[in-house]
Design an enzyme around this catalytic site. Structure first.
Site, PDB file in Angstrom:
ATOM      1  CB  THR A 238      39.788  35.961  23.394  1.00 43.59           C
ATOM      2  OG1 THR A 238      39.053  35.159  24.399  1.00 43.59           O
ATOM      3  CG2 THR A 238      39.301  35.579  22.581  1.00 43.59           C
TER       4      THR A 238
ATOM      5  CB  SER B  97      42.873  33.739  32.042  1.00 47.06           C
ATOM      6  OG  SER B  97      41.214  34.183  31.463  1.00 47.06           O
TER       7      SER B  97
ATOM      8  CB  THR C 288      39.163  39.440  29.611  1.00 48.07           C
ATOM      9  OG1 THR C 288      38.283  37.758  28.863  1.00 48.07           O
ATOM     10  CG2 THR C 288      39.159  39.906  28.289  1.00 48.07           C
ATOM     11  CG  ASP C 289      37.057  34.134  31.253  1.00 52.94           C
ATOM     12  OD1 ASP C 289      36.616  35.473  30.449  1.00 52.94           O
ATOM     13  OD2 ASP C 289      37.331  33.544  30.798  1.00 52.94           O
TER      14      ASP C 289
END
Ligand code: ASP
Length: 262
Positions: A15, A59, A92-93
């Site tokens: 993101t 990710s 972030t995932d």
């Protein structure tokens, strides 16, 4: 004035490097590594920053093989003359997974700081630029030496082996349940209150074996274990309940798998 330290920023996507696309009604990769760094006011005052693009994808597209390759690139870069540390921008995932992989492969004293963003680069009040700023500041700091691989968002520094994403949308999402963060990137300094203990490192030449993860859920039978074995996996991580408990119905499948050398 003291000489600026060199920090290499590896960009992988997420993101942090995405913008809203009305055609797909969602965020899509849109920002190059160089543009990502250029959007951070004052970055050049913190360190001599060099950006190296590794990938630019969400990710969820990260794989153990890519993490391994990224680790090799970073470790080589850290050996370069004058390099104080590395930063990785990531989605972030799965940042906690990449951070953990980089940590178990990382032996030098030089810090590696992963950062990410919950808001896209074109959103109102994106968190990416401030996170990159703090990550570079931390990677260039004397205080971060020997702390291994860290994840930094929202000015908070977490140890790679302990951090988790806890909310799917809110910027205040990263936490280290039970143990807590190890440090804080403040306006004027980088402060650590803990050193991550019990880090384990390994030196594999390559990643070859397939290892599957089977998660316990109420009602679990033996079929997922049998399936993993039938697919030729060399090992299975069984995520049990509590202290690793699983219902008795799973036991014969575990025995059959281990009898086959899995
Ligand atoms: N979809 C994003 C990712 O690449 C989410 C994020 O970066 O926050 O993980």
């Amino acid at each position: 004035m003291s000489e600026k330290k060199k920090v290499i920023v590896f960009t992988t996507g997420g993101t942090i490097a995405m913008k809203f696309d009305p055609k797909v009604n969602g965020l899509v990769p849109a920002v190059s590594g160089a543009d990502l760094a250029a959007a951070v006011p004052g970055l050049d005052k913190l360190a001599d920053v060099e950006v190296r693009e590794f990938s630019n994808h969400a990710s969820c597209a990260m794989t153990p093989q890519k993490m391994f390759q990224l680790s090799q690139m970073i470790e080589e870069a850290l050996k370069e003359e004058g390099v104080a540390g590395a930063v990785v921008t990531h989605g972030t995932d799965t940042v906690e997974e990449t951070a953990y992989m980089l940590d178990i492969l990382h032996k030098s004293e030089k810090p590696i700081v992963l950062t990410a963003a919950m808001r896209g680069a074109g959103d109102t009040s994106p968190d990416g630029p401030a996170n990159i700023y703090c990550a570079v500041k931390t990677a260039a700091s004397e205080e971060a030496k020997g702390k291994g691989v860290m994840v930094l968002l929202n000015e908070i520094i977490h140890a790679a082996g302990q951090v988790r994403k806890t909310h799917s949308a809110n910027p205040d999402t990263f936490a280290s349940p039970w143990w807590g963060p190890i440090g804080y990137c403040d306006v004027d300094r980088v402060v650590f209150r803990r050193t991550p203990l019990d880090r384990h490192t390994y030196s594999p030449k390559e990643l070859t074996a397939r290892v599957d993860i089977v998660t316990g859920q109420t009602g679990i039978g033996r079929d997922y274990i049998d399936f993993a074995v039938a697919q030729g996996c060399k090992g299975i991580v069984l995520e049990g309940f509590g202290r690793g408990n699983l219902p008795a119905i799973v036991e014969p499948a575990i025995k059959d798998a281990t009898d086959k050398g899995v």
